[in-house]
Design a protein around this motif. Sequence first.
Motif, PDB file in Angstrom:
ATOM      1  N   ILE A   1      11.443  10.010  -6.689  1.00 61.60           N
ATOM      2  CA  ILE A   1      11.186   8.901  -5.758  1.00 61.60           C
ATOM      3  C   ILE A   1      12.108   9.009  -4.539  1.00 61.60           C
ATOM      4  CG2 ILE A   1      11.342   6.391  -5.477  1.00 61.60           C
ATOM      5  CD1 ILE A   1      10.454   6.121  -8.405  1.00 61.60           C
ATOM      6  N   LEU A   2      13.391   9.295  -4.793  1.00 66.72           N
ATOM      7  CA  LEU A   2      14.358   9.381  -3.703  1.00 66.72           C
ATOM      8  C   LEU A   2      14.065  10.544  -2.759  1.00 66.72           C
ATOM      9  CD1 LEU A   2      17.713   8.642  -5.575  1.00 66.72           C
ATOM     10  CD2 LEU A   2      16.535   7.164  -3.946  1.00 66.72           C
ATOM     11  N   SER A   3      13.441  11.565  -3.246  1.00 63.97           N
ATOM     12  CA  SER A   3      13.183  12.755  -2.425  1.00 63.97           C
ATOM     13  C   SER A   3      11.875  12.667  -1.660  1.00 63.97           C
ATOM     14  CB  SER A   3      13.186  14.006  -3.307  1.00 63.97           C
ATOM     15  OG  SER A   3      12.151  13.942  -4.278  1.00 63.97           O
ATOM     16  N   VAL A   4      11.070  11.628  -1.886  1.00 68.28           N
ATOM     17  CA  VAL A   4       9.781  11.520  -1.195  1.00 68.28           C
ATOM     18  C   VAL A   4      10.004  11.249   0.288  1.00 68.28           C
ATOM     19  CG1 VAL A   4       7.696  10.120  -0.952  1.00 68.28           C
ATOM     20  CG2 VAL A   4       8.496  10.781  -3.221  1.00 68.28           C
ATOM     21  N   LYS A   5       9.307  11.991   1.134  1.00 65.15           N
ATOM     22  CA  LYS A   5       9.266  11.742   2.569  1.00 65.15           C
ATOM     23  C   LYS A   5       7.808  11.788   2.983  1.00 65.15           C
ATOM     24  CE  LYS A   5      13.814  13.743   3.595  1.00 65.15           C
ATOM     25  NZ  LYS A   5      14.560  14.763   4.383  1.00 65.15           N
ATOM     26  N   MET A   6       7.326  10.670   3.545  1.00 64.83           N
ATOM     27  CA  MET A   6       5.901  10.574   3.850  1.00 64.83           C
ATOM     28  C   MET A   6       5.686   9.668   5.062  1.00 64.83           C
ATOM     29  SD  MET A   6       4.675   7.901   0.853  1.00 64.83           S
ATOM     30  CE  MET A   6       3.349   7.185   1.813  1.00 64.83           C
ATOM     31  N   ASN A   7       4.523   9.796   5.662  1.00 67.29           N
ATOM     32  CA  ASN A   7       4.094   8.888   6.717  1.00 67.29           C
ATOM     33  C   ASN A   7       3.092   7.916   6.131  1.00 67.29           C
ATOM     34  OD1 ASN A   7       5.556   9.845   8.975  1.00 67.29           O
ATOM     35  ND2 ASN A   7       4.155  11.598   9.146  1.00 67.29           N
ATOM     36  N   GLY A   8       3.467   6.645   6.113  1.00 67.70           N
ATOM     37  CA  GLY A   8       2.588   5.628   5.560  1.00 67.70           C
ATOM     38  C   GLY A   8       2.040   4.727   6.650  1.00 67.70           C
ATOM     39  N   THR A   9       1.394   3.683   6.234  1.00 64.34           N
ATOM     40  CA  THR A   9       0.862   2.724   7.202  1.00 64.34           C
ATOM     41  C   THR A   9       1.981   2.018   7.962  1.00 64.34           C
ATOM     42  OG1 THR A   9       0.798   1.019   5.488  1.00 64.34           O
ATOM     43  CG2 THR A   9      -1.196   2.334   5.812  1.00 64.34           C
ATOM     44  N   THR A  10       3.190   1.941   7.380  1.00 63.30           N
ATOM     45  CA  THR A  10       4.326   1.293   8.047  1.00 63.30           C
ATOM     46  C   THR A  10       5.157   2.277   8.850  1.00 63.30           C
ATOM     47  OG1 THR A  10       5.682   1.574   6.050  1.00 63.30           O
ATOM     48  CG2 THR A  10       4.471  -0.494   6.290  1.00 63.30           C
ATOM     49  N   GLY A  11       4.738   3.552   8.867  1.00 57.87           N
ATOM     50  CA  GLY A  11       5.485   4.557   9.602  1.00 57.87           C
ATOM     51  C   GLY A  11       6.160   5.528   8.659  1.00 57.87           C
TER      52      GLY A  11
ATOM     53  N   TYR B   1       0.831  -1.201   0.000  1.00 61.37           N
ATOM     54  CA  TYR B   1       0.000   0.000   0.000  1.00 61.37           C
ATOM     55  C   TYR B   1       0.871   1.260   0.000  1.00 61.37           C
ATOM     56  CZ  TYR B   1      -3.590   3.297   1.617  1.00 61.37           C
ATOM     57  OH  TYR B   1      -4.442   4.365   1.742  1.00 61.37           O
ATOM     58  N   ASP B   2       1.914   1.251   0.855  1.00 60.86           N
ATOM     59  CA  ASP B   2       2.783   2.422   0.922  1.00 60.86           C
ATOM     60  C   ASP B   2       3.605   2.598  -0.353  1.00 60.86           C
ATOM     61  OD1 ASP B   2       1.867   2.999   3.428  1.00 60.86           O
ATOM     62  OD2 ASP B   2       3.554   2.106   4.504  1.00 60.86           O
ATOM     63  N   THR B   3       3.944   1.483  -1.004  1.00 58.57           N
ATOM     64  CA  THR B   3       4.702   1.577  -2.253  1.00 58.57           C
ATOM     65  C   THR B   3       3.887   2.300  -3.322  1.00 58.57           C
ATOM     66  OG1 THR B   3       5.894  -0.465  -1.750  1.00 58.57           O
ATOM     67  CG2 THR B   3       5.870   0.232  -4.044  1.00 58.57           C
ATOM     68  N   ILE B   4       2.601   1.988  -3.380  1.00 61.00           N
ATOM     69  CA  ILE B   4       1.734   2.650  -4.365  1.00 61.00           C
ATOM     70  C   ILE B   4       1.656   4.159  -4.086  1.00 61.00           C
ATOM     71  CG2 ILE B   4      -0.637   2.801  -5.223  1.00 61.00           C
ATOM     72  CD1 ILE B   4      -0.876  -0.214  -4.633  1.00 61.00           C
ATOM     73  N   TRP B   5       1.484   4.509  -2.812  1.00 59.25           N
ATOM     74  CA  TRP B   5       1.425   5.926  -2.478  1.00 59.25           C
ATOM     75  C   TRP B   5       2.769   6.623  -2.694  1.00 59.25           C
ATOM     76  CZ3 TRP B   5      -2.354   9.208  -2.006  1.00 59.25           C
ATOM     77  CH2 TRP B   5      -3.642   8.729  -1.731  1.00 59.25           C
ATOM     78  N   LEU B   6       3.838   5.923  -2.449  1.00 60.69           N
ATOM     79  CA  LEU B   6       5.169   6.481  -2.688  1.00 60.69           C
ATOM     80  C   LEU B   6       5.334   6.839  -4.161  1.00 60.69           C
ATOM     81  CD1 LEU B   6       8.185   7.025  -1.889  1.00 60.69           C
ATOM     82  CD2 LEU B   6       8.593   4.598  -2.328  1.00 60.69           C
ATOM     83  N   LEU B   7       4.962   5.912  -5.047  1.00 62.07           N
ATOM     84  CA  LEU B   7       5.090   6.158  -6.473  1.00 62.07           C
ATOM     85  C   LEU B   7       4.135   7.278  -6.905  1.00 62.07           C
ATOM     86  CD1 LEU B   7       6.277   5.445  -9.213  1.00 62.07           C
ATOM     87  CD2 LEU B   7       4.559   3.622  -9.416  1.00 62.07           C
TER      88      LEU B   7
END
Length: 834
Positions: free
Chosen positions: A296-306, A242-248
Amino acid sequence: MTRGNRELKTENEVAVQFLESESVALIGPESSAVTHMLSYVVKELQVPLLSFTANDPTLSSLQCQFFFRTTHSDLFQMAAIADIIDYYEWKQVVAIYIDDDRGRNGITSLADQLAVKRSKISHKVPINPDATRVDIQYVLLQVSLMESRVLVVHTCTNWGLDILDVAQDLGMMDSGYVWITTDWLSTIIDISSPLPRKSIAAMQGVITLRSYIKDSDLKRKFATKWENLTTFGVSTYSLYAYDTIWLLARALDAYFDKGGNLSFSKAPPMKDSEGRFLNLDSFSVFNGGKILVENILSVKMNGTTGPIEFTSDKSLDFPAFEVINVIGTGFRTVGYWSNSSRLSTSPPETSKTNQSSSSELLYSIVWPGETVKKPRGWVLPQNGKHLKIGVPIRASFQDFVKEVNGTDMYVGYSIDVFAAAVNLLPYAVPYKFCSYGDGHKNPSYTDLMSHVDAGVFDAAVGDIAIITNRTRMVDFTQPYIESGLVVVAWVRRLSSGTWAFFKPFTAELWCVIGISFVVVGAVVWILEHRKNNEFRGTPKQQVVTALWFSFSTLFFSHKQNMRSTLGRFVVILWLFVVLIISSSYTASLTSILTVQKLSSPIEGIDSLKSRKDRIGYQESSFVRNYLVKEIGISESRLVPLNLPEDYDKALNDGPDNGGVIAVVDERPYIELFLSTRCQFSIVGQEFTKNGWGFAFPHDSPLAIDVSNAILKLSETGELQRIHNKWLMRSACSSQGAELAVERLELKRFKGLFLIIGVACFLSLLVYLVPIIHGYTRQKPHPSESPRARRIQMLISSIDEKGDSVNAHSKKRIRGASSFRSNVDDAYVTGDRSA
C-alpha cells in the motif's frame, strides 16, 4: 436510542462483521471515533484499515502501522482557517463543534494554529452529539452574548445545517458576523444541490473549505458515470472513496504478483483499555498483513483526486483547499490554500513554493448581511454588563487622576483623554470605573496591570507608564502623552557681574589667544621687515609695529601692506582664526548678558550617579527598580517621597540636612511640580523615552480602536486642549532661563591653533633656509673675528634690508677676490727670488 449513538452502533456492528469473516483489508468507517477503536483491533489482526473520512488529527498512521488515512487530516483545514483569520487581522474566535473525538481534537489543532498567528479561541462551544434543535438554540443564544463575532463551525453534515438554520432564526447571520466552516458545508453543497431555499438563506456570506482537486479527464469521466447512477452530486469524499478502492486494488495486485496468499491464524488474547480480556475467538489474524501494508505504501497512481502518493509519515502528499464564499444560490471560489503556498489567489499548481507576491491573498468576499466591508470581528458583550475599568487612586499629582469624594466619579487629565477617545468610537462602550488603592499612598501600577491580566479588571485607565515588564502582562494603547525620566534639583540664578566680558573663555584659552597674537606678530615682522619699510625703524618702533599689527587684526583694522608672499599666507590664515574666535566670543557673551543663567551642582544623571548623595523618587513608582538595575545606583541612596510637598522639603533641606540632592521622576509629574516652584529646575537631558497609555488584556480589539481614537484626538487638537486645561497652570515662568553652560575651552579651538602654528613654522622655515644657506657659502675674511662675530653678522644680515644685503654680498665677493689675487702675486714673487 439517540441519533448519534445509533449511528456509532451501526458502524461498529458492520466493522465487526467484516473482521469476523477473515478480511484482508477494511475500508472505512465514516466516524473517527469508531476508527480510533478499530485501529487497535486491526493492529492485532494485521488487517490494513483505510479510511477516506476519518479526519481526526490525532489518528496517526505512525501509531498504528495498519491504519491509512486516504484523505487529508483536519490539521490542514485548521491551518487554512488560521491563515484566513490572520489575513483579516482578527484576534479572537468562537469555536462551535460537535463534542466528539473529531470535534474536540480538530478544535485543539485550530487553537494551536491560531497561537502561531498570535490569535486565540476566546470561547469553545461544544454541542452534544445528541442535541436537539432546542439545545442548539440555547447554545447559540450564549454565543450571541459573547464579544467575538468570528465563528468557526467544525461539525459534520448531519448537524451543520441545523446550526446555521438556528443562527438564521436568531439573527446571527446579519451584518457584523463572520461564519467560517470546515469542509462539511462544501460537501453538503456538492451532494445536495440544489438546496432548499431556507437552507440557502441560512448560509449566505459563509466561508467554507473544499479539498482542491485539479480538473482532469479521469475526474470528468467519473462524474459522468456518477450522474448516470444516482441523483446525488459528486463530492470530494466520493472521489477519495473511489481512489481508495483503486489504491487497495493495486496493492493487492502487487501482493499476489509477489506470491502472496490468503492465510489466517488464530487471534491472540487481547485486553481492552480497562485490562479486561476480549473474546476474539471468532477473529483471525491475516498472515500477509505486513506485506500488504508495504505494498500500500509503495503505490503511486493518478486517481480522480490527482497524484496519489504517501509521505514518510504515511499521509497523502500535497494537501490543498479551495476557499469558497457562499453567494446567492451558488458559491464563488475566492482563493486557495496549500501547505506550501499558504493563501493565494492562484491555484496551487502555479504557486507550489512561494506565497503570492500580491498583498491580496483572497478575492473580495460578500459577508453575512450582504456587505463587502470586512467585519470588525467583535462587539462588546451584549450581556448587560459594563466594562470594569481599574483607576489608580493617587495620593499625589491628582491633576492626572482624582476620585470625586462621595461619588463614583473621577476627574483628571487621563480621565478626560479616555472619555474623549471612547466618544469617538463608532459604537457604544458601557463602562464603570473601579478604584484601585487606598488614597493614602500611590498604588503599584505594576500590580494594577497584573489585575488586568488576571481578568479582575477589563482595562486600566490613568497615568500608566508604558514599560517593558508591563507590556508582558497587558496591551497598551497609543501613548496619549510623552514621558521619560528626568532629574530635578535646586538651582540658583547667576547674574552677569562686572567682569562678565571675561566669562566666555576660560583662563587657559585667554592665555593661548594672547600668546598667539604675540607669536603671529613676531612671525609677520620677520617675514616683512627686510622688504617692507613699514616694518622697519628703531627697535622700539619695530616692536610696537609688530604688536599693533597683530592685535589690530582682531578688528580687521590693520594698515600695513603685505609685501612678501609668505607674510600674506600667514595673515590670511590668522584672519580666519581671528574670525572664528571673535564670532564665538560674541555669541557666548550675548548669551551671558541676555539669557538668565541657572547653576546647579548636578548636571544630569551621570553626575548624579558619580556622587554619593541621597536621591529622591516617587513612592510605588518603577523609578526605584530602574535606578538600581539599569543605572547602577546603590539602593541605600534612594529615598521614597510621596507628595509634592515631600519633594519640596527634601530638596530644600539638601543631603547634609537629611534631604536629597535631586529627585528623579517622570517628566509630566516634574513639570507639574515645577509650575509653582521656581527655585528648582530640570537638569541634564531626559534619559529614558516612553509614554503613558491605557491598558487592556492581551489581544483586546478595544485597545486598537482606542489607539486610533487617540490619534484622531491628536490630529484635531483636542488632545492639546485637554492638556492645556489640566497641566498649563504655571505660576512662574522659566522662559528665557537655562542652566549655566560650560565656558568655551581650549580643546574646542585646538584645531585652529594647530593650523596657524604649522603655518607660521613652515613660513619661517621657507624664509630662513635660503638665507642661512647663502650665508654659509660665503668664505670669511681672514681679518674677521671668531664664531661669535660670525653669528652677529648672520643676525645683522637677516635684519638688513633686502637691497643692502645684496650690495654687501657683492662687496664681500669683490674683497675676497682681491685678497686671493694679492696672495698669488706674493707667492710668485717669492718663488722667483729663490
